[in-house]
Scaffold this active site. Structure first.
Site, PDB file in Angstrom:
ATOM      1  CE  LYS A  12       0.657   1.201   4.608  1.00  0.00           C
ATOM      2  NZ  LYS A  12       1.418   2.371   5.079  1.00  0.00           N
ATOM      3  CG  ASP A 137      -1.118   0.229   8.387  1.00  0.00           C
ATOM      4  OD1 ASP A 137      -1.962   1.051   8.776  1.00  0.00           O
ATOM      5  OD2 ASP A 137       0.011   0.550   7.976  1.00  0.00           O
TER       6      ASP A 137
HETATM    7  O1  C5P Z   1      -0.622  -1.451  15.114  1.00  0.00           O
HETATM    8  P1  C5P Z   1       0.819  -1.545  14.695  1.00  0.00           P
HETATM    9  O2  C5P Z   1       1.540  -2.668  15.382  1.00  0.00           O
HETATM   10  O3  C5P Z   1       1.018  -1.555  13.232  1.00  0.00           O
HETATM   11  O4  C5P Z   1       1.483  -0.182  15.186  1.00  0.00           O
HETATM   12  C1  C5P Z   1       2.844  -0.081  15.483  1.00  0.00           C
HETATM   13  C2  C5P Z   1       3.060   1.142  16.366  1.00  0.00           C
HETATM   14  O5  C5P Z   1       2.746   2.316  15.635  1.00  0.00           O
HETATM   15  C3  C5P Z   1       2.170   1.214  17.596  1.00  0.00           C
HETATM   16  O6  C5P Z   1       2.761   0.575  18.680  1.00  0.00           O
HETATM   17  C4  C5P Z   1       2.057   2.708  17.820  1.00  0.00           C
HETATM   18  O7  C5P Z   1       3.212   3.169  18.495  1.00  0.00           O
HETATM   19  C5  C5P Z   1       2.120   3.289  16.444  1.00  0.00           C
HETATM   20  N1  C5P Z   1       0.815   3.646  15.852  1.00  0.00           N
HETATM   21  C6  C5P Z   1       0.121   4.728  16.357  1.00  0.00           C
HETATM   22  N2  C5P Z   1      -1.083   5.082  15.797  1.00  0.00           N
HETATM   23  C7  C5P Z   1      -1.593   4.387  14.761  1.00  0.00           C
HETATM   24  C8  C5P Z   1      -0.896   3.290  14.225  1.00  0.00           C
HETATM   25  C9  C5P Z   1       0.318   2.938  14.797  1.00  0.00           C
HETATM   26  O8  C5P Z   1       0.568   5.382  17.291  1.00  0.00           O
HETATM   27  N3  C5P Z   1      -2.768   4.754  14.242  1.00  0.00           N
END
Ligand code: C5P
Length: 302
Positions: A12, A137
């Site tokens: 993406k 994501d």
């Molecule tokens: O959900 P994911 O593991 O992909 O996110 C990784 C990190 O990115 C989270 O621990 C957070 O610190 C940050 N994040 C965030 N806000 C989002 C997506 C991700 O703060 N909407």
């Protein structure tokens, strides 16, 4: 009944990414447009009747149990109570730590493919609910359509994106997402836009100011300034492209950048010109460019 599924897991791009707030749990509220491109990993799933999830060719540095593909498969087993398992092979083409969503896309394709292979019958919406705890994501890849996303990136309004093509610039650098989101300098109060604003901007004709038939960008990526401050070599890349009249923007939390073009032919031509100039740039660059990838936008994926 099929015993083998072979599915792509596309990358993406975030056409723009605005951080509009922060939740109490630390996750950020976003507004973004996700588009899918034909740069893709390939996943193959073979049915097993012993309930075992066997992920072959694992990624270096990631153990079997924390692998997102394995976690997605186990989440589906748990939610449905199925006794079936799978042997999973992955051909990685999407660079890791690039903001291209490779790991999330693999997890989503796993949910979709195993739901078919195991005949567990969950709806796409139910798969999206299973996807969210795996990563912010992951649900959008289950949703499978270019979309305007809000919330932490899980509330979708499908939108029409013209059949653009892109050049993706892959720096020799992986950026861990938390390093960007936790940066104190991150702008977290970008004003909200409406889906109508976004849809209108996507249907606009080529920017007259552009000499490269690049469509105009809407909005900005709030994470880009932080990434460029942490890694000044990324700003060097933007400036180098800018001098060549290629307007590039970071995707997600980086480190990849992309430039949109109105046709794949335009993207290829500019890509060839940049390839020729790249060795000179890389010689003096603190973050050299590993690869320039020409990709087509996808309307929909499995
Ligand atoms: O959900 P994911 O593991 O992909 O996110 C990784 C990190 O990115 C989270 O621990 C957070 O610190 C940050 N994040 C965030 N806000 C989002 C997506 C991700 O703060 N909407």
């Amino acid at each position: 009944m099929k015993h083998l599924y072979d599915v792509p897991a596309p990358a993406k791009l975030n056409l723009f990414l605005h951080v509009t707030g922060r939740r109490e749990d630390g996750y950020h509220l976003l507004q973004t447009v996700f588009v899918f491109i034909d740069l893709a990993d390939r996943l193959q799933f073979e049915l097993r009747n012993d309930g075992v999830i066997c992920r072959q060719t694992s990624l270096p540095g990631i153990d079997h149990d924390s692998d997102l593909i394995v976690r997605a498969a186990r989440a589906l087993q748990k939610a449905t109570g199925t006794a079936k398992g799978a042997t999973i092979q992955v051909q990685k083409n999407i660079p890791a730590g690039g903001g291209l969503g490779g790991g999330s896309s693999d997890a989503a394709s796993t949910l979709i493919a195993l739901n078919r292979l195991w005949q567990t019958g969950l709806s796409r919406w139910e798969l999206q609910q299973l996807a969210l705890p795996l990563g912010a994501d992951v649900p959008v890849f289950v949703f499978g359509q270019n979309t305007f996303a809000e919330g932490i990136g899980e509330a979708f309004t499908a939108c029409r994106v013209p059949g653009h093509a892109y050049l993706v610039f892959q720096p020799r650098l992986g950026i861990p997402t938390p390093a960007i989101f936790t940066d104190p300098d991150l702008c977290r109060n970008t004003p909200l836009v409406t889906v109508q604003d976004v849809q209108q901007s996507l249907s606009l004709p080529i920017s007259e100011a552009s000499s490269l038939s690049q469509p105009a960008f809407f909005g900005h990526n709030d994470l880009e300034a932080v990434a460029c401050r942490q890694h000044p070599g990324l700003q060097q890349l933007v400036d180098w492209l800018d001098v060549r009249q290629v307007k590039a923007r970071m995707t997600g939390s980086g480190a990849c950048f992309f430039a949109p073009f109105n046709s794949y032919e335009d993207a290829l031509q500019v890509g060839h010109e940049l390839e020729v100039a790249l060795p000179a740039f890389n010689q003096g660059a603190s973050v050299p460019v590993e690869r320039i990838i020409a990709a087509r936008g996808l309307v929909r994926h499995p």
